[in-house]
Design a protein around this motif. Structure first.
Motif, mmCIF file in Angstrom:
data_model
loop_
_atom_site.group_PDB
_atom_site.id
_atom_site.type_symbol
_atom_site.label_atom_id
_atom_site.label_comp_id
_atom_site.label_asym_id
_atom_site.label_seq_id
_atom_site.Cartn_x
_atom_site.Cartn_y
_atom_site.Cartn_z
ATOM 1 N N ARG A 175 -24.693 23.372 3.095
ATOM 2 C CA ARG A 175 -23.512 22.843 3.784
ATOM 3 C C ARG A 175 -23.696 21.367 4.131
ATOM 4 O O ARG A 175 -22.764 20.566 3.999
ATOM 5 C CB ARG A 175 -23.254 23.658 5.068
ATOM 6 C CG ARG A 175 -22.800 25.088 4.804
ATOM 7 C CD ARG A 175 -22.671 25.849 6.099
ATOM 8 N NE ARG A 175 -22.276 27.232 5.884
ATOM 9 C CZ ARG A 175 -22.664 28.244 6.642
ATOM 10 N NH1 ARG A 175 -23.449 28.012 7.696
ATOM 11 N NH2 ARG A 175 -22.272 29.473 6.387
ATOM 12 N N ILE A 176 -24.891 21.015 4.579
ATOM 13 C CA ILE A 176 -25.168 19.615 4.887
ATOM 14 C C ILE A 176 -25.052 18.771 3.619
ATOM 15 O O ILE A 176 -24.503 17.662 3.640
ATOM 16 C CB ILE A 176 -26.559 19.482 5.531
ATOM 17 C CG1 ILE A 176 -26.563 20.147 6.910
ATOM 18 C CG2 ILE A 176 -26.970 18.009 5.646
ATOM 19 C CD1 ILE A 176 -27.940 20.257 7.538
ATOM 20 N N THR A 177 -25.538 19.289 2.509
ATOM 21 C CA THR A 177 -25.439 18.558 1.242
ATOM 22 C C THR A 177 -23.980 18.309 0.877
ATOM 23 O O THR A 177 -23.612 17.191 0.464
ATOM 24 C CB THR A 177 -26.126 19.351 0.117
ATOM 25 O OG1 THR A 177 -27.517 19.486 0.431
ATOM 26 C CG2 THR A 177 -25.985 18.636 -1.221
ATOM 27 N N ARG A 178 -23.148 19.327 1.008
ATOM 28 C CA ARG A 178 -21.726 19.147 0.667
ATOM 29 C C ARG A 178 -21.071 18.122 1.573
ATOM 30 O O ARG A 178 -20.255 17.295 1.117
ATOM 31 C CB ARG A 178 -21.007 20.498 0.741
ATOM 32 C CG ARG A 178 -21.368 21.452 -0.392
ATOM 33 C CD ARG A 178 -20.383 22.606 -0.476
ATOM 34 N NE ARG A 178 -20.494 23.490 0.674
ATOM 35 C CZ ARG A 178 -21.278 24.563 0.722
ATOM 36 N NH1 ARG A 178 -22.052 24.868 -0.299
ATOM 37 N NH2 ARG A 178 -21.305 25.327 1.806
ATOM 38 N N LEU A 179 -21.405 18.164 2.860
ATOM 39 C CA LEU A 179 -20.829 17.196 3.786
ATOM 40 C C LEU A 179 -21.304 15.772 3.473
ATOM 41 O O LEU A 179 -20.516 14.818 3.499
ATOM 42 C CB LEU A 179 -21.208 17.565 5.230
ATOM 43 C CG LEU A 179 -20.524 18.821 5.793
ATOM 44 C CD1 LEU A 179 -21.228 19.272 7.070
ATOM 45 C CD2 LEU A 179 -19.043 18.551 6.065
ATOM 46 N N MET A 180 -22.576 15.615 3.164
ATOM 47 C CA MET A 180 -23.092 14.289 2.841
ATOM 48 C C MET A 180 -22.526 13.780 1.518
ATOM 49 O O MET A 180 -22.378 12.571 1.326
ATOM 50 C CB MET A 180 -24.620 14.320 2.794
ATOM 51 C CG MET A 180 -25.277 14.464 4.156
ATOM 52 S SD MET A 180 -24.828 13.150 5.315
ATOM 53 C CE MET A 180 -25.579 11.732 4.522
ATOM 54 N N ARG A 181 -22.207 14.676 0.626
ATOM 55 C CA ARG A 181 -21.592 14.262 -0.631
ATOM 56 C C ARG A 181 -20.196 13.676 -0.346
ATOM 57 O O ARG A 181 -19.820 12.633 -0.908
ATOM 58 C CB ARG A 181 -21.506 15.460 -1.574
ATOM 59 C CG ARG A 181 -21.155 15.106 -2.999
ATOM 60 C CD ARG A 181 -21.316 16.321 -3.894
ATOM 61 N NE ARG A 181 -22.717 16.577 -4.226
ATOM 62 C CZ ARG A 181 -23.295 17.777 -4.225
ATOM 63 N NH1 ARG A 181 -22.597 18.844 -3.893
ATOM 64 N NH2 ARG A 181 -24.562 17.915 -4.548
ATOM 65 N N LEU A 182 -19.444 14.315 0.533
ATOM 66 C CA LEU A 182 -18.136 13.773 0.920
ATOM 67 C C LEU A 182 -18.296 12.427 1.625
ATOM 68 O O LEU A 182 -17.547 11.483 1.369
ATOM 69 C CB LEU A 182 -17.412 14.765 1.849
ATOM 70 C CG LEU A 182 -16.889 16.054 1.216
ATOM 71 C CD1 LEU A 182 -16.387 17.003 2.304
ATOM 72 C CD2 LEU A 182 -15.755 15.753 0.235
ATOM 73 N N ILE A 196 -16.320 14.741 9.594
ATOM 74 C CA ILE A 196 -17.564 15.008 8.863
ATOM 75 C C ILE A 196 -18.784 14.860 9.762
ATOM 76 O O ILE A 196 -19.695 15.699 9.733
ATOM 77 C CB ILE A 196 -17.666 14.094 7.624
ATOM 78 C CG1 ILE A 196 -16.686 14.589 6.550
ATOM 79 C CG2 ILE A 196 -19.089 14.056 7.073
ATOM 80 C CD1 ILE A 196 -16.629 13.722 5.309
ATOM 81 N N GLU A 197 -18.835 13.810 10.563
ATOM 82 C CA GLU A 197 -20.020 13.634 11.397
ATOM 83 C C GLU A 197 -20.155 14.768 12.408
ATOM 84 O O GLU A 197 -21.268 15.246 12.673
ATOM 85 C CB GLU A 197 -19.982 12.291 12.130
ATOM 86 C CG GLU A 197 -21.254 12.053 12.938
ATOM 87 C CD GLU A 197 -21.384 10.639 13.474
ATOM 88 O OE1 GLU A 197 -22.052 10.470 14.515
ATOM 89 O OE2 GLU A 197 -20.823 9.713 12.873
ATOM 90 N N ARG A 198 -19.031 15.217 12.957
ATOM 91 C CA ARG A 198 -19.088 16.341 13.898
ATOM 92 C C ARG A 198 -19.588 17.606 13.190
ATOM 93 O O ARG A 198 -20.383 18.370 13.738
ATOM 94 C CB ARG A 198 -17.711 16.577 14.509
ATOM 95 C CG ARG A 198 -17.678 17.692 15.557
ATOM 96 C CD ARG A 198 -16.306 17.804 16.200
ATOM 97 N NE ARG A 198 -16.252 18.885 17.153
ATOM 98 C CZ ARG A 198 -16.697 18.828 18.401
ATOM 99 N NH1 ARG A 198 -17.247 17.702 18.860
ATOM 100 N NH2 ARG A 198 -16.602 19.865 19.216
ATOM 101 N N GLU A 199 -19.124 17.810 11.959
ATOM 102 C CA GLU A 199 -19.580 18.972 11.200
ATOM 103 C C GLU A 199 -21.064 18.868 10.863
ATOM 104 O O GLU A 199 -21.783 19.865 10.872
ATOM 105 C CB GLU A 199 -18.761 19.128 9.913
ATOM 106 C CG GLU A 199 -17.342 19.630 10.138
ATOM 107 C CD GLU A 199 -17.328 20.951 10.888
ATOM 108 O OE1 GLU A 199 -17.930 21.920 10.390
ATOM 109 O OE2 GLU A 199 -16.720 21.006 11.972
ATOM 110 N N LEU A 200 -21.517 17.653 10.565
ATOM 111 C CA LEU A 200 -22.946 17.466 10.328
ATOM 112 C C LEU A 200 -23.744 17.839 11.574
ATOM 113 O O LEU A 200 -24.799 18.485 11.487
ATOM 114 C CB LEU A 200 -23.235 16.021 9.925
ATOM 115 C CG LEU A 200 -22.891 15.624 8.492
ATOM 116 C CD1 LEU A 200 -22.996 14.112 8.321
ATOM 117 C CD2 LEU A 200 -23.823 16.327 7.490
ATOM 118 N N ARG A 201 -23.251 17.412 12.735
ATOM 119 C CA ARG A 201 -23.948 17.753 13.973
ATOM 120 C C ARG A 201 -23.969 19.264 14.188
ATOM 121 O O ARG A 201 -24.978 19.823 14.654
ATOM 122 C CB ARG A 201 -23.292 17.046 15.162
ATOM 123 C CG ARG A 201 -23.509 15.538 15.159
ATOM 124 C CD ARG A 201 -22.904 14.842 16.356
ATOM 125 N NE ARG A 201 -23.183 13.409 16.299
ATOM 126 C CZ ARG A 201 -24.308 12.834 16.720
ATOM 127 N NH1 ARG A 201 -25.263 13.597 17.271
ATOM 128 N NH2 ARG A 201 -24.485 11.545 16.621
#
Length: 932
Positions: A175-182, A196-201
């Motif tokens: 999931r982190i990979t997908r978010l960082m790709r976006l 995105i940053e909130r989701e990463l957190r």
């Protein structure tokens, strides 16, 4: 002991790896973002004291890299640290390693997009670059058809003790990979509007609150499940795509050659079938491994069929379907949706596949549909029905629909069948000998088989294999070992009958040293009904693969193969398998036996000799490379490694093991998997169809040079590892090898036999232990001395120039030096000196460690002399970035590991101390990415 000076400092500190800051700034920004989020999470969840220690350790580690402080200062930071503080610090740096891996993978994707966008030529190891090379070569259809007859590339997933991440951690990292790709693409929100940053957190918080490792010892069933998770993660999508793309690309170039009628990429597995030195592999485990694989395949097909049924809502009132499709739809017993023939046809297929699942699986997947239909007897029957749908769709202008989910499903069934991946069986030849001797004695054939000389063994075994008479009856009273071995092979036979011949494609014989070793395995297969050579149509769905592992065995491999093929009985078996004979080559034990350079050269020489035997006997040789993740076990970039094979060694087919962190690094995401599988295919095509060795008429003189240097390297290595008094004690005390066995890491014992011998130690803990202590000895030791001695034995300028010439022209030699340089760049003898302090005997510590330091310096100097590179990583900018940007984060893990090893060995039995050691091992393995 040698002083801890610049000679022992991190490579990056001395060489100041020059990395283009502009090009790498996005990656550093990603690392800063993820690091900041992790730091905030640590502070919020564990308080300021833990956060401050983590931050202080991070800052001091970078000061060590910049040579601003001596690393003893950071080591003292952890002296006597409360274990309740140590564990979260270890977890923080381990999590950072996982997040840094994500950032680096995203950066590689970003750089590729930049190159493509700039209109740069396709990069080597891509299929586009390979096709361009093939176009220039102007090969004819006949040559291509012969070279690619029966072509197969098989990455074989193998268990590894450091790849113990739980599924939750695995999924969260995705999931982190997908978010960082976006994020890398410039987005600030997800598709559904989330920040995105909130989701990463959110995901980093989940990661932090999830245990990285299991508390109980890893079971083989856990390893089986870990290996299967990569199919849903990437392989179900990518393998069918690559197979279809390669077949289309090659057939468009050579339409008359009928290329690749079978799937090019066919995955394999050793998890649950490899019982060499692993008493935990039983018949039940084999049933579990093959059954779980089949379940995974059929469950996937049923999900895809369910979705396909919803998608193909095409009405017969609007299109004209083929008669074959109409007949398939009419065969569906349900009367609903009479005007939607595709849905009815898919429903019928789903019903028949459900009947298949009910008959062959031990548990039933979701989306089964009981329509009272007959099962599919083979995957080919299922493919035929899917092909009927494909042909009908294309017949009324719906190629776009046929080329989507249906196309992937058709290709998937072609590649995965009902078995998913072939499970290789493996056992040591000594066990075969013991069991066969018992069977022969029980049957009254010979009372003492083990006492027979080789020629009499071969004659006796060949006679037995030429009859259908079984050696056993139901009344046979056998030892526990014999019962277990026969039960395992019978479980394999069960899988072949239930899931098809591809379920168990090979039987590998470890430590194969004679023809009788091969025939003993054949006897066991015969007893299980998997071999019958008595009639006019020999039967053996399981190929017998000798594994040549030690230096001597590699030297003798071609002689053994020739003797096997000289037996009329065995030659008929090979003929029954379309003249294919597989031979496995072991990098790990040969390295442990003779050192890095000697092992690599022994494998190369063995391949040359095996290829010549294949040429003379008219068989088709498939080589199976037993490569580990690390260079010391045959690892390194796959593309370069395959191109470095000798002429004729690839021959359209290749199998190689994939292990540990390497599996996640290559196959955890579709984009990663696509790139790495493309690399395997590209290198296999180039090695098969093009002249990539580059030596031409100068090959024999080049081989002679390596013969000499490899001999010198083996002697230098043996002088340390085999001949230095106390070396085993030094190894056990200065590395965590003992803890690898005692702290429940992996499902198998660390040694094949309960001895103190290096020879009996398994290769994975041998290499893993040296990696953890940052010596990386199996990837370089002995090479520097060998080069230095060889150069000094002749006109020095001429010999240096000869080596430089080989480096420029010969992929094998260049690859050996490049892989060695990678290992040297990851080594850190300053940290290794801290591990050496764990050795009680000061004299022994000096005797061994000083030799290691001297050879390390010598090897770096020889690399520079031959390659002309001051920078070890001049030819590997991606690894240079990794070493420069994040290796300082490994420093605290190493210091904490030493501290906790000291406590554990002093009798501290606190469970947290043991867990802390295990966490440091996993953190370092994740960060190094190819540690065992």
């Amino acid at each position: 002991m040698t002083e801890v000076s610049d000679a022992l400092a991190p490579i990056g500190a001395v060489q100041r790896t020059k990395v283009g800051r502009e090009a790498t700034e996005p990656m550093r920004a990603d690392i800063r973002l993820l690091g900041a989020i992790l730091g905030d999470t640590v502070r919020e969840q564990n308080g300021d004291e833990v956060f401050d220690l983590v931050e202080r350790a991070r800052v001091e580690s970078f000061r060590v890299r910049r040579s601003e402080i001596d690393r003893t200062e950071i080591s003292h930071m952890f002296d006597g640290i409360d274990i309740h503080l140590a564990v979260p610090i270890i977890r923080a740096f381990s999590h950072f390693a996982l997040l840094a891996n994500v950032a680096e993978d995203i950066h590689r994707e970003r750089r590729r997009r930049v190159h493509v966008g700039a209109g740069d030529p396709p990069q080597d190891s891509s299929l586009a670059a390979t096709y361009a090379k093939l176009d220039v070569a102007e090969l004819d259809s006949g040559t291509i058809a012969d070279a690619l007859k029966g072509a197969v590339i098989s990455p074989v997933i193998t268990a590894h003790p450091t790849e113990t991440r739980r599924r939750t951690v695995f999924v969260t990292q995705h999931r982190i990979t997908r978010l960082m790709r976006l994020h890398a693409e410039g987005h600030t929100e997800t598709d559904d509007g989330r920040d995105i940053e909130r989701e990463l957190r959110r995901q980093v918080l989940t990661l932090w609150q999830t245990a990285l490792i299991r508390l109980s010892r890893l079971q083989i069933t856990d390893e089986i499940d870990v290996g299967l998770r990569y199919y849903a993660a990437a392989l179900f999508e990518v393998i069918p795509q690559v197979n279809a793309d390669v077949r289309e690309a090659l057939r468009s170039r050579w339409p008359d050659a009928e290329l690749l009628s079978g799937p090019f990429l066919q995955p394999g597995s050793w998890i649950g079938g490899d019982r060499d030195g692993n008493p935990n592999v039983t018949a039940a485990v084999v049933r579990r491994a093959t059954g779980s694989a089949a379940f995974t395949a059929l469950a996937h097909y049923l999900v895809e069929l369910t979705d396909l049924e919803q998608e193909l809502s095409i009405s017969a009132r609007l299109v004209a379907v083929t008669p074959q499709l109409a007949a398939l739809a009419e065969a569906c017993p349900e009367e609903a949706r009479t005007d939607e023939p595709y849905r009815r046809a898919v429903r019928l297929i789903r019903g028949r596949l459900s009947a298949t699942a009910a008959e062959i699986l031990d548990r039933q997947p979701q989306h089964v549909l009981d329509l009272g239909l007959s099962r599919y007897a083979t995957p080919d029957e299922l493919r035929a029905d899917l092909d009927t749908i494909d042909e009908s769709l294309r017949g009324h202008g719906s190629a776009l629909l046929a080329g989507d989910r249906l196309a992937l499903l058709r290709e998937g069934v072609h590649a995965f069948g009902f078995h998913l991946s072939g499970l290789d069986m493996r056992q040591n030849s000594d066990v075969h000998e013991e069991v066969v001797a018992e069977l022969l004695a029980w049957a009254g054939v010979h009372p003492d088989y083990a006492s027979l000389p080789e020629d009499e063994r071969v004659e006796l075994l060949t006679t037995e294999l030429s009859t259908r008479r079984p050696l056993l009856s139901d009344r046979a009273r056998l030892s526990e070992l014999a019962h277990k071995e026969l039960a395992v092979i019978e479980a394999a036979a069960y899988a072949v009958v239930r899931y098809g011949p591809a379920a168990v494609p090979n039987y590998v014989i470890s430590m194969c040293q004679s023809v009788s070793d091969v025939l003993e395995a054949a006897i066991l297969l015969k007893e299980a009904g998997l071999l019958d050579a008595s009639g006019s149509e020999p039967f053996c769905p399981v190929g017998i693969s000798p594994l040549f592992e030690t230096i001597d065995d590699l030297h003798n491999g071609a002689t053994i193969l020739q003797a096997m093929l000289d037996l009329p009985f065995y030659r008929t078996l090979v003929a029954a398998r379309d003249d294919w004979q597989e031979v496995m080559l072991g990098y790990s034990d040969s390295n442990k036996d003779g050192g890095y350079l000697a092992a690599n050269w022994a494998v190369y020489r063995a391949e040359l000799d095996l290829v010549e035997v294949a040429r003379k006997t008219g068989i088709r040789l498939r080589l199976f490379h037993g490569r580990g993740g690390t260079v010391g076990r045959g690892g390194g970039p796959s593309y370069q490694a395959i191109l470095a094979q000798p002429p004729g060694a690839v021959n359209g087919s290749l199998r190689l093991t994939e292990q540990g962190e390497i599996i996640a690094a290559k196959y955890a995401e579709p984009q990663l998997a696509r790139r790495n599988l493309e690399s395997l295919v590209a290198a296999t095509l180039e090695s098969t169809l093009l002249d990539v060795e580059g030596l031409g008429d100068t090959a024999e003189p080049a081989y002679a040079v390596l013969d000499e240097i490899a001999g010198l390297a083996q002697r230098s290595y043996a002088e340390l590892v085999h001949d230095t008094p106390g070396f085993v004690d030094y190894f056990k005390q200065s590395t965590p090898v003992s803890e690898i066995g005692s702290l429940n890491i992996g499902s198998r014992p660390t040694s094949r036999k309960p001895t103190e011998s290096i020879a009996d130690l398994r290769a994975i803990p041998w290499v893993l232990a040296w990696s953890q202590s940052r010596v990386m000895l199996p990837g370089w030791y002995g090479t520097g001395a060998a080069f230095e001695q060889w150069i000094a034995a002749g006109p020095e300028d001429e010999r240096v120039q000869a080596l430089r010439d080989l480096y420029e022209r010969w992929p094998f030699f260049r690859g050996v030096l490049s892989n060695m340089a990678q290992v040297l760049a990851k080594s850190d003898l300053g940290l290794a000196a801290r591990y050496a302090e764990l050795v009680d005997d000061e004299s022994l510590r000096h005797r061994v460690f000083d030799k290691i330091v001297e050879e390390h310096q010598r090897t770096i100097a020889m690399h520079k002399l031959i390659t002309g590179h001051d920078d070890l990583l001049a030819d590997n900018p991606a690894l240079a970035r990794s070493v420069f940007n994040r290796f300082p984060y490994l420093e605290p893990l190493n210091h904490l590991q030493v501290e906790l090893l000291r406590r554990y060995r002093s009798g501290d039995d606190d469970e947290l101390v043991q867990r802390g050691i295990l966490l440091t091992m996993n953190g370092l393995a994740s960060a190094l990415r190819n540690s065992g």
